[in-house]
Write an enzyme that holds these catalytic residues in place. Sequence first.
Site, mmCIF file in Angstrom:
data_model
loop_
_atom_site.group_PDB
_atom_site.id
_atom_site.type_symbol
_atom_site.label_atom_id
_atom_site.label_comp_id
_atom_site.label_asym_id
_atom_site.label_seq_id
_atom_site.Cartn_x
_atom_site.Cartn_y
_atom_site.Cartn_z
ATOM 1 N N ASP A 197 0.768 -1.250 0.000
ATOM 2 C CA ASP A 197 0.000 0.000 0.000
ATOM 3 C C ASP A 197 0.799 1.300 0.000
ATOM 4 O O ASP A 197 0.375 2.270 -0.620
ATOM 5 C CB ASP A 197 -0.963 0.070 1.202
ATOM 6 C CG ASP A 197 -2.084 -0.942 1.105
ATOM 7 O OD1 ASP A 197 -2.308 -1.463 0.000
ATOM 8 O OD2 ASP A 197 -2.725 -1.214 2.130
ATOM 9 N N ASP A 230 -9.616 -6.286 8.667
ATOM 10 C CA ASP A 230 -8.904 -5.171 8.037
ATOM 11 C C ASP A 230 -8.736 -3.997 8.981
ATOM 12 O O ASP A 230 -7.847 -3.161 8.788
ATOM 13 C CB ASP A 230 -9.672 -4.676 6.807
ATOM 14 C CG ASP A 230 -9.736 -5.710 5.713
ATOM 15 O OD1 ASP A 230 -8.714 -6.364 5.459
ATOM 16 O OD2 ASP A 230 -10.812 -5.861 5.108
#
Length: 577
Positions: free
Chosen positions: A291, A515
């Site tokens: 990311d 998450d």
Amino acid sequence: MSRTRTALLAALALTAGASGTALAVVPGDTGIAAAPCTVDYKVQNDWGSGFTAAVTVTNNGAAKSSWSVGWSYAGNQRVTNAWNAKVTQSGAAVTAANESYNGTLATGGSASFGFQGTYSGSNAIPATFTLNGVTCNVDGGGPTDPGPTDPGPTDPGTPTGRVDNPYAGAKVYVNPEWSAHAAAEPGGSRISNQPTGVWLDRTAAINGVNGGMGLRAHLDEALRQKGTGELVVQLVIYNLPGRDCAALASNGELGPTEIDKYKTQYIDPIAAILADSKYSGLRIVTTVELDSLPNLVTNVTPRATATPNCDVMKANGNYQKGVGYALNKLGDIPNVYNYLDAGHHGWLGWDDNFGPSADMFKTAATTEGATVADVAGFIVNTANYSALKENNFKITDSVNGTSVRQSKWVDWNRYVDELSYAQAMREKLVSVGFDSKIGMLIDTSRNGWGGSARPAGPGATTSVDTYVDGGRYDRRLNTGNWCNQAGAGLGERPKAAPEPGIDAYVWIKPPGESDGASSAIPNDEGKGFDRMCDPTYTGNPRNNNNMSGALPNAPLSGKWFSAQFQELMRNAYPPLS
């Protein structure tokens, strides 16, 4: 391996160089290009009825503010999809014109684009190319020039002893800790033997947290599972300074300036363990820093999605330095295969994100002593939900004269699913200098989108939106939604070499691990509360101000989330038996 073909003038003679690149030699040529432009046309993948190709044009004449490359096919090749250029075809004649973001072509400058095509019979290489109507020629590098993306067999920067695809012919490590969680769930034994990633998401994870397995314990268990065959161990390297500057749920333990601590207390100890000769028989795949690098393209000033934290990380350069250092140190170990994170189609698939992201990856991969030879490939869709293949609509479809790209769901993206994005990103990465043998990984752990909500066919053609929304497998409210998505299902099971250019489908994100928390939870792991994990959140510019689509009652990221695991099994596609 890719096949490389170089554009030729009809009057030139072909010679095949030792590198596998077809080059032209002009009689009496001294090796200096005299042509006004050169074109390099590479067939990267060819499966008998279709192919992908990468094209690079170099301008040796006056600077240009726009460009157009033309050629004609001798066979029945048809271009079906393209990236980084607007490609049109009339009969055998093909024209590739620049996009708005890559029209400038300086003297000595190059532009690259790629495309996918179909054919039957022969896939002959075009004999002549033009740039803005002027005939081009190949460069004068000579028949043994390996080219910028083929280092040649004697390049000292190329690691030795590695295979092209570490997953080919190998088992993959089953993490016993995740397997136990899965097996304890009702119905979980159906998938508890699947291989998943081992996340080293903080320094303490190297030695094990709260009595859990550390890195050596996992490697020792991998040796036991290996037996006499080959075995891949999948590790997630994930602890950059100021980690994941745009998503609070996955913030890390290190502050924005703690690059030295990242190097000496995190990467160096991991490298020392992996370099132990005891583990030299394992194929160790590292997925490096998920990311963070894409944030330096999409979430910085002047973008509407900019965050102050991402501006800080772009200014101090510690993401690039950290990634480069990790690639360099881990890439020195002969049995380690580094795969760098390349986001997903719903993040980087737009024109103004795609090329700049590839350039950012190249920058990081050539920082702190790293080279492109330290990169075995890239991974996409890690811990995300983008559908692998959308079979009910294509990016080239239109409804009542309106392109699918104009639908609210696609929103001008160039890609509609992860497979097309991964294959296109691979071609782009090769075009900016990564090795032509790099492979892609696709995380399919949570992108199945099955169950009763899975469409059986295309949507109604009332409008482009009814067509796309009625047919898409991905049932999220927006591709920017990423946290504990309601309705998601397990995707394709891990598999080696499933498609051209794809090394494997993998489950790097262990299904059932959260998450992020759906409400604020105090913790000592540096993890914040991100409203994208709150099911009541009405959104922000990164998801076009849609609801978050997140499940309620979620724990901290990485913690076991039973309700999500049950939902993933219920909605699995292919379905669980």
